[in-house]
Design a protein around this motif. Structure first.
Motif, PDB file in Angstrom:
ATOM      1  N   GLN A 137     -16.592 -14.610  16.400  1.00 40.10           N
ATOM      2  CA  GLN A 137     -15.392 -13.585  17.048  1.00 40.10           C
ATOM      3  C   GLN A 137     -14.326 -13.926  16.001  1.00 40.10           C
ATOM      4  N   GLU A 138     -13.549 -12.360  15.704  1.00 40.80           N
ATOM      5  CA  GLU A 138     -12.709 -12.609  14.703  1.00 40.80           C
ATOM      6  C   GLU A 138     -10.969 -12.176  15.109  1.00 40.80           C
ATOM      7  N   LEU A 139     -10.491 -13.242  14.080  1.00 39.65           N
ATOM      8  CA  LEU A 139      -8.846 -12.610  14.996  1.00 39.65           C
ATOM      9  C   LEU A 139      -8.585 -11.901  13.327  1.00 39.65           C
ATOM     10  N   ILE A 140      -7.975 -10.876  14.324  1.00 42.25           N
ATOM     11  CA  ILE A 140      -7.222  -9.962  12.843  1.00 42.25           C
ATOM     12  C   ILE A 140      -6.072  -9.241  13.407  1.00 42.25           C
ATOM     13  N   VAL A 141      -5.305  -8.883  12.351  1.00 39.92           N
ATOM     14  CA  VAL A 141      -4.138  -8.485  12.444  1.00 39.92           C
ATOM     15  C   VAL A 141      -4.243  -6.659  11.009  1.00 39.92           C
ATOM     16  N   PRO A 142      -3.666  -5.761  11.890  1.00 36.58           N
ATOM     17  CA  PRO A 142      -3.325  -4.508  11.411  1.00 36.58           C
ATOM     18  C   PRO A 142      -2.538  -4.540  10.656  1.00 36.58           C
ATOM     19  N   THR A 200       0.479  -1.111   0.228  1.00 36.80           N
ATOM     20  CA  THR A 200       0.172   0.031   0.124  1.00 36.80           C
ATOM     21  C   THR A 200       1.098   1.462  -0.149  1.00 36.80           C
ATOM     22  N   ASN A 201       0.773   2.155  -0.647  1.00 40.30           N
ATOM     23  CA  ASN A 201       0.611   3.362  -0.352  1.00 40.30           C
ATOM     24  C   ASN A 201       0.645   4.558   0.571  1.00 40.30           C
ATOM     25  N   VAL A 202      -0.431   4.278   1.090  1.00 38.46           N
ATOM     26  CA  VAL A 202      -0.909   5.264   2.050  1.00 38.46           C
ATOM     27  C   VAL A 202      -1.613   4.442   3.436  1.00 38.46           C
ATOM     28  N   SER A 203      -1.226   5.252   4.530  1.00 37.89           N
ATOM     29  CA  SER A 203      -1.178   4.467   5.987  1.00 37.89           C
ATOM     30  C   SER A 203      -2.273   4.742   6.058  1.00 37.89           C
ATOM     31  N   GLU A 204      -3.195   3.471   6.585  1.00 33.77           N
ATOM     32  CA  GLU A 204      -4.690   4.166   7.501  1.00 33.77           C
ATOM     33  C   GLU A 204      -4.230   3.197   8.340  1.00 33.77           C
ATOM     34  N   GLU A 205      -5.155   3.317   9.434  1.00 34.59           N
ATOM     35  CA  GLU A 205      -4.966   2.978  10.707  1.00 34.59           C
ATOM     36  C   GLU A 205      -6.052   2.198  10.970  1.00 34.59           C
ATOM     37  N   GLY A 233      -2.374  -1.375   8.201  1.00 36.32           N
ATOM     38  CA  GLY A 233      -2.423  -0.023   7.859  1.00 36.32           C
ATOM     39  C   GLY A 233      -0.965   0.661   7.414  1.00 36.32           C
ATOM     40  N   GLN A 234       0.146  -0.531   7.214  1.00 39.69           N
ATOM     41  CA  GLN A 234       1.545   0.312   7.053  1.00 39.69           C
ATOM     42  C   GLN A 234       1.970   0.747   6.018  1.00 39.69           C
ATOM     43  N   PRO A 235       2.422   2.331   5.344  1.00 42.19           N
ATOM     44  CA  PRO A 235       2.254   1.635   3.624  1.00 42.19           C
ATOM     45  C   PRO A 235       3.785   0.745   3.999  1.00 42.19           C
ATOM     46  N   GLY A 236       3.803   0.748   2.615  1.00 39.58           N
ATOM     47  CA  GLY A 236       4.596   0.036   1.626  1.00 39.58           C
ATOM     48  C   GLY A 236       4.260  -1.598   1.732  1.00 39.58           C
ATOM     49  N   SER A 237       5.109  -2.337   1.762  1.00 38.62           N
ATOM     50  CA  SER A 237       5.271  -4.097   1.197  1.00 38.62           C
ATOM     51  C   SER A 237       5.033  -4.722   3.006  1.00 38.62           C
ATOM     52  N   SER A 238       4.456  -4.971   3.152  1.00 37.66           N
ATOM     53  CA  SER A 238       4.542  -6.127   4.471  1.00 37.66           C
ATOM     54  C   SER A 238       4.379  -7.329   3.705  1.00 37.66           C
ATOM     55  N   SER A 239       4.349  -8.704   5.087  1.00 40.69           N
ATOM     56  CA  SER A 239       3.773 -10.458   5.003  1.00 40.69           C
ATOM     57  C   SER A 239       3.036 -10.684   5.788  1.00 40.69           C
ATOM     58  N   LEU A 240       2.441 -11.882   5.466  1.00 45.67           N
ATOM     59  CA  LEU A 240       1.616 -12.407   7.066  1.00 45.67           C
ATOM     60  C   LEU A 240       1.878 -13.444   6.773  1.00 45.67           C
TER      61      LEU A 240
END
Length: 92
Positions: free
Chosen positions: A72-77, A19-24, A79-86
């Motif tokens: 219930q849901e298990l979620i992981v943020p 992503t190029n945009v930071s979204e909290e 929203g940080q700009p750049g490339s990330s992996s999970l």
């Protein structure tokens, strides 16, 4: 991508986010179920032992269990700009 775990007792899932945009408030929903609980060893138990979920250490430190109606849901943020992996494992 999905990869079988050694011994056929689960599946590894690897995801890439860019992503190029930071979204909290941007999250990835790893799993949803009637019940999710974190065990002392950091693994998550889903639907009263139907299966287990093991998150990579970094994601485990950021994971949130939230209520959504009767589930219930298990979620992981993510929203940080750049490339990330999970990466995480479904274990049965």
């Amino acid at each position: 991508r999905f990869l079988p775990l050694d011994g056929g007792k689960g599946i590894n899932r690897e995801l890439q986010f860019t992503t190029n945009v930071s979204e909290e408030n941007r999250y990835y929903r790893v799993v949803a179920g009637h019940s999710i609980s974190e065990l002392p060893n950091g693994i998550y138990q889903v639907n009263d032992k139907s299966f287990y979920l093991d998150l990579e250490e970094d994601a485990q430190n950021r994971a949130i269990i939230r209520d959504n109606g009767k589930k219930q849901e298990l979620i992981v943020p993510i929203g940080q700009p750049g490339s990330s992996s999970l990466s995480y494992h479904y274990i049965w």
